[in-house]
Every structure is written in C-alpha cells, then in structure tokens.
Design a protein around this motif. Structure first.
Motif, PDB file in Angstrom:
ATOM      1  N   LEU A  21       1.033  -0.980  -0.271  1.00 25.58           N
ATOM      2  CA  LEU A  21       0.542  -0.018   0.029  1.00 25.58           C
ATOM      3  C   LEU A  21       1.028   0.893   0.423  1.00 25.58           C
ATOM      4  O   LEU A  21       0.613   2.364  -0.992  1.00 25.58           O
ATOM      5  N   LEU A  22       2.015   1.698   0.704  1.00 23.00           N
ATOM      6  CA  LEU A  22       2.750   2.487   0.994  1.00 23.00           C
ATOM      7  C   LEU A  22       3.556   2.392  -0.403  1.00 23.00           C
ATOM      8  O   LEU A  22       3.919   3.699  -0.881  1.00 23.00           O
ATOM      9  N   ALA A  23       4.082   1.462  -1.005  1.00 20.91           N
ATOM     10  CA  ALA A  23       4.482   1.826  -2.429  1.00 20.91           C
ATOM     11  C   ALA A  23       4.121   2.409  -3.274  1.00 20.91           C
ATOM     12  O   ALA A  23       3.676   3.311  -4.351  1.00 20.91           O
ATOM     13  N   ALA A  24       2.732   1.927  -3.338  1.00 22.35           N
ATOM     14  CA  ALA A  24       0.920   2.302  -4.387  1.00 22.35           C
ATOM     15  C   ALA A  24       1.004   4.177  -3.960  1.00 22.35           C
ATOM     16  O   ALA A  24       0.592   4.542  -5.283  1.00 22.35           O
ATOM     17  N   LEU A  25       1.126   4.359  -2.781  1.00 23.62           N
ATOM     18  CA  LEU A  25       0.608   6.037  -2.062  1.00 23.62           C
ATOM     19  C   LEU A  25       1.539   6.523  -2.333  1.00 23.62           C
ATOM     20  O   LEU A  25       1.707   7.832  -3.107  1.00 23.62           O
ATOM     21  N   ALA A  26       3.124   6.013  -2.185  1.00 25.28           N
ATOM     22  CA  ALA A  26       3.922   7.289  -2.445  1.00 25.28           C
ATOM     23  C   ALA A  26       4.361   7.472  -4.075  1.00 25.28           C
ATOM     24  O   ALA A  26       5.176   8.129  -4.329  1.00 25.28           O
ATOM     25  N   ARG A  27       3.996   6.574  -5.276  1.00 24.09           N
ATOM     26  CA  ARG A  27       3.656   7.151  -6.749  1.00 24.09           C
ATOM     27  C   ARG A  27       2.633   8.176  -7.096  1.00 24.09           C
ATOM     28  O   ARG A  27       1.532   8.544  -6.187  1.00 24.09           O
ATOM     29  N   SER A  28       3.046   9.172  -7.386  1.00 22.42           N
ATOM     30  CA  SER A  28       2.124  10.574  -7.767  1.00 22.42           C
ATOM     31  C   SER A  28       1.499   9.834  -9.242  1.00 22.42           C
ATOM     32  O   SER A  28       1.824   9.135 -10.016  1.00 22.42           O
ATOM     33  N   ASP A  29       0.308  10.278  -9.439  1.00 24.65           N
ATOM     34  CA  ASP A  29      -0.644  10.596 -10.584  1.00 24.65           C
ATOM     35  C   ASP A  29       0.352  10.282 -12.198  1.00 24.65           C
ATOM     36  O   ASP A  29      -0.156   9.406 -12.543  1.00 24.65           O
ATOM     37  N   ASP A  30       0.681  11.665 -11.800  1.00 25.84           N
ATOM     38  CA  ASP A  30       1.027  11.922 -13.423  1.00 25.84           C
ATOM     39  C   ASP A  30       3.073  12.049 -13.432  1.00 25.84           C
ATOM     40  O   ASP A  30       3.385  12.810 -14.235  1.00 25.84           O
ATOM     41  N   GLY A  31       3.225  11.612 -12.966  1.00 22.03           N
ATOM     42  CA  GLY A  31       4.793  11.779 -12.535  1.00 22.03           C
ATOM     43  C   GLY A  31       5.762  13.133 -12.186  1.00 22.03           C
ATOM     44  O   GLY A  31       6.855  13.443 -11.864  1.00 22.03           O
ATOM     45  N   GLY A  32       4.501  13.803 -11.181  1.00 24.03           N
ATOM     46  CA  GLY A  32       4.967  14.681 -10.677  1.00 24.03           C
ATOM     47  C   GLY A  32       5.087  15.203  -9.489  1.00 24.03           C
ATOM     48  O   GLY A  32       6.119  13.770  -8.940  1.00 24.03           O
ATOM     49  N   GLU A  33       4.751  15.753  -8.466  1.00 24.14           N
ATOM     50  CA  GLU A  33       4.892  16.048  -7.274  1.00 24.14           C
ATOM     51  C   GLU A  33       3.993  14.987  -6.625  1.00 24.14           C
ATOM     52  O   GLU A  33       2.911  14.416  -7.181  1.00 24.14           O
ATOM     53  N   ARG A  34       4.134  14.395  -5.432  1.00 25.78           N
ATOM     54  CA  ARG A  34       3.345  13.099  -4.745  1.00 25.78           C
ATOM     55  C   ARG A  34       2.062  13.255  -4.650  1.00 25.78           C
ATOM     56  O   ARG A  34       2.534  14.527  -3.880  1.00 25.78           O
ATOM     57  N   THR A  35       1.286  12.678  -4.034  1.00 26.86           N
ATOM     58  CA  THR A  35      -0.597  12.989  -4.299  1.00 26.86           C
ATOM     59  C   THR A  35      -0.947  12.834  -3.052  1.00 26.86           C
ATOM     60  O   THR A  35      -1.191  13.759  -2.365  1.00 26.86           O
ATOM     61  N   TYR A  36      -0.122  12.326  -1.587  1.00 24.23           N
ATOM     62  CA  TYR A  36      -0.280  11.988  -0.597  1.00 24.23           C
ATOM     63  C   TYR A  36       0.806  12.525   0.241  1.00 24.23           C
ATOM     64  O   TYR A  36       2.241  12.091  -0.279  1.00 24.23           O
ATOM     65  N   ILE A  46      13.220  -0.860  14.976  1.00 19.25           N
ATOM     66  CA  ILE A  46      13.682  -0.320  13.587  1.00 19.25           C
ATOM     67  C   ILE A  46      12.995  -0.619  12.519  1.00 19.25           C
ATOM     68  O   ILE A  46      12.706  -1.553  11.971  1.00 19.25           O
ATOM     69  N   PRO A  47      12.318   0.558  11.465  1.00 17.40           N
ATOM     70  CA  PRO A  47      11.447   0.184  10.566  1.00 17.40           C
ATOM     71  C   PRO A  47      12.695  -0.353   9.515  1.00 17.40           C
ATOM     72  O   PRO A  47      14.205  -0.656   9.069  1.00 17.40           O
ATOM     73  N   PRO A  48      11.790  -1.272   8.578  1.00 13.58           N
ATOM     74  CA  PRO A  48      13.048  -2.065   7.337  1.00 13.58           C
ATOM     75  C   PRO A  48      13.530  -0.823   6.468  1.00 13.58           C
ATOM     76  O   PRO A  48      13.418   0.085   6.380  1.00 13.58           O
ATOM     77  N   GLN A  49      14.844  -0.460   6.184  1.00 13.12           N
ATOM     78  CA  GLN A  49      15.303   0.137   6.026  1.00 13.12           C
ATOM     79  C   GLN A  49      14.886   0.399   4.201  1.00 13.12           C
ATOM     80  O   GLN A  49      14.747   1.353   4.056  1.00 13.12           O
ATOM     81  N   GLU A  50      15.067  -0.851   3.540  1.00  8.34           N
ATOM     82  CA  GLU A  50      14.489  -0.416   2.159  1.00  8.34           C
ATOM     83  C   GLU A  50      13.213   0.376   1.806  1.00  8.34           C
ATOM     84  O   GLU A  50      13.115   0.561   0.987  1.00  8.34           O
ATOM     85  N   LEU A  51      12.392  -0.478   3.135  1.00  2.68           N
ATOM     86  CA  LEU A  51      11.263   0.234   2.871  1.00  2.68           C
ATOM     87  C   LEU A  51      11.184   1.733   3.097  1.00  2.68           C
ATOM     88  O   LEU A  51      10.717   2.623   2.080  1.00  2.68           O
ATOM     89  N   VAL A  52      12.002   1.778   4.389  1.00  2.00           N
ATOM     90  CA  VAL A  52      11.795   3.869   4.618  1.00  2.00           C
ATOM     91  C   VAL A  52      12.592   4.704   3.059  1.00  2.00           C
ATOM     92  O   VAL A  52      12.033   5.279   2.742  1.00  2.00           O
ATOM     93  N   GLU A  53      13.820   4.068   2.461  1.00  2.00           N
ATOM     94  CA  GLU A  53      14.485   4.649   1.345  1.00  2.00           C
ATOM     95  C   GLU A  53      13.260   4.859   0.143  1.00  2.00           C
ATOM     96  O   GLU A  53      13.629   5.735  -0.904  1.00  2.00           O
ATOM     97  N   ALA A  54      12.484   3.509   0.279  1.00  2.00           N
ATOM     98  CA  ALA A  54      11.890   3.470  -1.301  1.00  2.00           C
ATOM     99  C   ALA A  54      10.405   4.532  -1.379  1.00  2.00           C
ATOM    100  O   ALA A  54      10.049   5.003  -2.423  1.00  2.00           O
ATOM    101  N   ILE A  55       9.931   5.078  -0.412  1.00  2.00           N
ATOM    102  CA  ILE A  55       9.146   5.753   0.286  1.00  2.00           C
ATOM    103  C   ILE A  55       8.882   7.139   0.204  1.00  2.00           C
ATOM    104  O   ILE A  55       8.792   7.871   1.340  1.00  2.00           O
ATOM    105  N   SER A  56      10.382   7.191   1.075  1.00  2.00           N
ATOM    106  CA  SER A  56      10.967   8.408   1.481  1.00  2.00           C
ATOM    107  C   SER A  56      10.331  10.131   0.517  1.00  2.00           C
ATOM    108  O   SER A  56      10.100   9.438  -0.976  1.00  2.00           O
TER     109      SER A  56
END
Length: 324
Positions: A21-36, A46-56
C-alpha cells in the motif's frame, strides 16, 4: 512537500499489505509531485531500511497498539491524518487461539480509536480497517456483508469485536473483510510464508504434498486490495460525504487449497499427481477453521468499480515477478 488535506497514515505499514500500500501511495498520479503526504507505524524498534528509502520522505513511528505508546508523537510531527488505514493485526489463527488476550488486545484497535478521538481540529477523518473473511461461520458459499457473523475461532471473534467497536465509535469508516491475500514479495521481504510462493516451492521439489479439498476461500490479489483502499482514499479526499461502508474484499474465484495448488502447477508445468487431496478434518491445526467462507463481492464491484484479478492471472503475475 506536505500536501495539505491529503495526509495518509498507514498503521502496520511494515507488514505485507502495508508495504504494498505504501509503495502505491508513494507514487504520483502524473509523475509529478506526490499525491499524498505519508506516514506509517511499525512495531519493531527500527523500520525496514529498504522500505524507508523506497517511500522517502514518508515519516515513520514506532507504536505499540496494545498500549497506544507512540501514537501521540504522530500528531506532533505529522499532524492530523485525513485517512488512516489500519493494516496491523495478529492474523495467524493458531497464534490467536494460543493467546486470546494478545489477539484481542492487538486486533481490537482501542488505543488507535482513542488517539483518533483526540483530534479537535473540526476536520473529519476516514478510518479504513482491514477485517477478515473468518468472521463468517463457514457453513455455506458466497457470504454477503449482511449475513450474520458467527466466527468459529479467536481470530474471527477478535475481528468481529473490532468491527463492532469501529461502527459504534467512528463517524466515517470502511471495513474491508479480506480473504487470503497473495501476490509478490514486498520491498523489504516479510518473514511470513507467502501462499503462492510456498505452494511453488513445495511442488518444485518433486515430492507429493497434501492440500485440503474441502476448505473454500476467495483468495485476493494484493494489488486489488491496494486498489480498493486507493479508491476509498480518493473518494474521501475528493470531498465525499459521510462514509460508513462494509465490504467483502475477495477474488472472483471460489477455490479449495487443491485448486489453488493446481493453478500453480498449471503455470509451472508441475505434475498434478504431486497434489494429494485430503480433508481438512484429517489435520489438527490447533484451531477450528471454517469450511467455506467464500464471499459475494458484488457490493465491492458495484460501489467502487473494482474488477478483481482472476486467480489464474494473479498466480501468473506473482510468479513472473518472483522469477525476475
């Protein structure tokens, strides 16, 4: 950049569904600024570092949902969320049966609801809560949302109690009764066994494996669950009026474990003789399991326009990604 009025908090964001879900929410609808503007909670220090970096630059908070410790810091650093998605749960039925107190304390979101009730901004929020098909008794096929909930194990009982608490406490909510969720591995691999990958692994060894022929579910592809949550989130943020929804979220196919294994075998080319059909009653799993909790998903399709992925297509997508 913070998106005013579009803050989404994912509770249990480091779990299987939470990461997808976080991966999907982190994507922008049009490639511009993040929607959420995103934040998520995690139970481990400690949260998973790979996840933290991917959705920063999403924020993350260590939270103990049994006690509520850590929830207050979310308001201080993130602000009031507009949508809260509760993916956190003690979801292994046998573990719930072995420790019913922990199951109730974890699956009843009392501390989360208390935190949400503390908002005094005058702005409403939407709670999207993941429930389960195991709220149903399992004595017929294709349960509808209005059917009576008669859970046969502690996991189902804790989820029914949670549903009741939410419906009594929240002004705006969507409760999603999910079936078995399957799909690709997460950004940061989860430790639990994933159903399709497990079936593939055991059949690939070339030895006969037993599967139940008389237990039926409507397994749902993880991206369909994510799309359901995204659709609800967009509807709420776009200015929808009061929302109080209860939805079955399953796939379009009613399947036994044997049929699930056969679908994997068909894709991989494994010999069907490796799949040995046995009755669920022949195995003591330490917990009562409902026989048939297949679900009618007509309401999901009608209200949100979701077209769930067939199991055959979901298996193909899962294993193609797994192979790559």
């Amino acid at each position: 950049m913070e998106v005013e009025g579009r803050r989404v908090l994912v509770v249990g964001g480091s779990g299987y569904l939470g990461q997808h879900l976080l991966a999907a929410l982190a994507r922008s609808d049009d490639g511009g600024e993040r929607t959420y503007d995103l934040a998520f909670t995690h139970h481990r220090p400690i949260p998973p570092q790979e996840l933290v970096e991917a959705i920063s630059p999403a924020l993350h908070f260590q939270v103990d949902l049994q006690t509520g410790h850590g929830l207050a810091s979310i308001s201080e650093k993130f602000g009031q969320p507009d949508v809260v998605v509760n993916c956190a749960a003690m979801s292994v039925p046998r573990a719930c049966e072995a420790d019913p107190e922990a199951a109730m304390a974890t699956n009843m979101p009392s501390s989360l609801l208390e935190y949400l009730s503390s908002f005094n901004s005058g702005r409403d929020y939407l709670l999207i809560h993941l429930s389960t098909d195991q709220v149903y008794e399992g004595v017929k096929s294709y349960y509808k949302e209005d059917d009576q909930t008669v859970p046969v194990n502690m996991y189902g009982k804790s989820k029914v109690a949670a549903e009741q608490l939410i419906s009594e406490t929240c002004s705006n909510f969507a409760i999603l009764r999910s079936s078995i969720i399957y799909g690709p591995q997460t950004i940061s691999p989860v430790a639990k066994s994933l159903p399709i990958q497990w079936i593939d692994s055991v059949l690939s060894q070339g030895q006969a494996v037993e599967f139940f022929h008389d237990e039926f579910r409507c397994p749902v592809y993880v991206k369909d669950v994510v799309n359901t949550i995204l659709a609800l989130t967009k509807r709420w943020i776009s200015g929808a009026e009061q929302m109080q929804l209860l939805l079955n979220v399953g796939g379009p196919d009613r399947l036994s474990r044997v049929q699930m294994a056969e679908a994997v075998a068909d894709f991989r080319g494994y010999d069907h003789s490796l799949i040995k059909a046995v009755s669920a009653s022949s195995v003591d799993r330490g917990v009562v399991s409902p026989a048939d909790i297949s679900m009618d998903i007509g309401r999901l399709i009608q209200i949100l326009g979701i077209t769930p992925t067939s199991f055959k297509d979901g298996v193909r997508s899962t294993l193609e990604i797994h192979a790559s």
